[in-house]
Design a protein around this motif. Structure first.
Motif, PDB file in Angstrom:
ATOM      1  N   VAL A 108       0.849  -1.201   0.000  1.00 56.39           N
ATOM      2  CA  VAL A 108       0.000   0.000   0.000  1.00 56.39           C
ATOM      3  C   VAL A 108       0.882   1.246   0.000  1.00 56.39           C
ATOM      4  O   VAL A 108       0.615   2.210  -0.730  1.00 56.39           O
ATOM      5  CB  VAL A 108      -0.967   0.000   1.218  1.00 56.39           C
ATOM      6  N   GLY A 109       1.961   1.226   0.797  1.00 57.51           N
ATOM      7  CA  GLY A 109       2.889   2.369   0.847  1.00 57.51           C
ATOM      8  C   GLY A 109       3.490   2.663  -0.517  1.00 57.51           C
ATOM      9  O   GLY A 109       3.556   3.823  -0.951  1.00 57.51           O
ATOM     10  N   ILE A 110       3.900   1.615  -1.222  1.00 55.34           N
ATOM     11  CA  ILE A 110       4.497   1.789  -2.563  1.00 55.34           C
ATOM     12  C   ILE A 110       3.445   2.331  -3.533  1.00 55.34           C
ATOM     13  O   ILE A 110       3.705   3.242  -4.312  1.00 55.34           O
ATOM     14  CB  ILE A 110       5.075   0.438  -3.072  1.00 55.34           C
ATOM     15  N   TYR A 111       2.243   1.769  -3.446  1.00 51.94           N
ATOM     16  CA  TYR A 111       1.160   2.226  -4.335  1.00 51.94           C
ATOM     17  C   TYR A 111       0.865   3.711  -4.122  1.00 51.94           C
ATOM     18  O   TYR A 111       0.737   4.478  -5.085  1.00 51.94           O
ATOM     19  CB  TYR A 111      -0.096   1.377  -4.092  1.00 51.94           C
ATOM     20  N   LEU A 112       0.798   4.112  -2.866  1.00 50.17           N
ATOM     21  CA  LEU A 112       0.497   5.522  -2.564  1.00 50.17           C
ATOM     22  C   LEU A 112       1.592   6.438  -3.102  1.00 50.17           C
ATOM     23  O   LEU A 112       1.309   7.499  -3.665  1.00 50.17           O
ATOM     24  CB  LEU A 112       0.359   5.720  -1.045  1.00 50.17           C
ATOM     25  N   ALA A 113       2.848   6.006  -2.941  1.00 53.59           N
ATOM     26  CA  ALA A 113       3.967   6.837  -3.410  1.00 53.59           C
ATOM     27  C   ALA A 113       3.987   6.901  -4.934  1.00 53.59           C
ATOM     28  O   ALA A 113       4.176   7.972  -5.514  1.00 53.59           O
ATOM     29  CB  ALA A 113       5.276   6.262  -2.883  1.00 53.59           C
ATOM     30  N   GLN A 114       3.775   5.742  -5.580  1.00 48.79           N
ATOM     31  CA  GLN A 114       3.838   5.693  -7.049  1.00 48.79           C
ATOM     32  C   GLN A 114       2.705   6.473  -7.698  1.00 48.79           C
ATOM     33  O   GLN A 114       2.887   7.122  -8.724  1.00 48.79           O
ATOM     34  CB  GLN A 114       3.780   4.239  -7.527  1.00 48.79           C
ATOM     35  N   CYS A 115       1.521   6.382  -7.106  1.00 50.01           N
ATOM     36  CA  CYS A 115       0.342   6.996  -7.733  1.00 50.01           C
ATOM     37  C   CYS A 115       0.033   8.358  -7.147  1.00 50.01           C
ATOM     38  O   CYS A 115      -0.971   8.970  -7.534  1.00 50.01           O
ATOM     39  CB  CYS A 115      -0.869   6.082  -7.582  1.00 50.01           C
TER      40      CYS A 115
END
Ligand code: ZN
Ligand code: ZN
Length: 240
Positions: free
Chosen positions: A111-118
């Motif tokens: 979720v952390g990676i998704y939030l940062a990427q998007c």
């Protein structure tokens, strides 16, 4: 309030003798060794909306093209297959703390990676609720544990605005109409969600019916958007 996991003396003794063992193959070393981690059934290609595993390079599955769910996006880590299904069952039904830590960490990081990427943000994280009787039998709600971990990792408030007001039987083996009937009226909103971008956490998404029913309820109560995050997905869609 969730009950603490029951102590498992033999496991604790083994853990003292072999402090670091792979959860999957039992080899001494890391909690999940590299070959086992790489060999997990990672969900590499799936529908961008409902995370249904896809064999083609299409962005959306045929069901979402025809009738998309009301939630915006589903972030899912694995196909619900061996050996991740066993690990999730150890977390859900045996309150295995190592499995729980591993799964919480993996989902939180994703979720952390998704939030940062998007470049996205959520106003609150919440779990698919379980009925108090089921919580009492099991001792805790696995989705609640995951939601708490994601909330802490992503520094996003955890809300318990959702409740399960009516007992519903397992969704397994039911067709779409039966699943909707089984779930209708079984969830309730008893906290502020209006104007919020929400992340709903589930452990395993089977047909997405539950996620869609809850998302619709939250949107009807004024939520701005609902995304889903779950550990694993079975290859079945809610319209089938
Ligand atoms: Zn291993
Ligand atoms: Zn889809």
């Amino acid at each position: 309030m969730p009950q603490p996991a029951k102590p498992q003396p033999l496991r604790e003794v083994l853990k003292q003798l072999f402090p670091n063992q792979c959860l999957l193959c039992g080899q001494p070393g890391q909690t999940t060794c590299k070959p086992c981690l790489a060999g997990l059934p990672w969900l590499e290609h799936c529908c961008q909306r409902c995370a249904l595993p896809l064999s083609s390079r299409a962005e959306l599955c045929a069901h979402c093209l025809r009738e998309p769910p009301v939630f915006q996006h589903c972030l899912c880590l694995w196909r619900y297959e061996f050996p991740i299904n066993g690990l999730i069952q150890r977390f859900k039904y045996q309150a295995n703390r190592d499995a729980r830590t591993f799964l919480e960490t993996q989902l939180s990081r994703a979720v952390g990676i998704y939030l940062a990427q998007c470049d996205r943000a959520y106003d609150a994280v919440l779990a698919v609720p379980s009925h108090p009787l089921r919580r009492f039998r099991r001792g805790y709600n696995p989705s609640y544990q995951l939601a708490k971990a994601v909330s802490q990792y992503c520094q996003c408030p955890h809300t318990q605005a959702l409740g399960k007001s009516r007992w519903s039987h397992s969704q397994q083996g039911l067709n779409r109409k039966q699943r909707l009937k089984n779930l209708s009226g079984s969830f309730s909103v008893h906290g502020p969600v209006a104007g919020q971008r929400l992340l709903l956490i589930d452990d395993v998404m089977t047909t997405a019916t539950t996620a869609n029913v809850i998302s619709e309820l939250l949107l009807n109560h004024g939520a701005t958007s609902v995304d889903i995050a779950c550990l694993a997905r079975t290859p079945q869609h809610m319209s089938s």
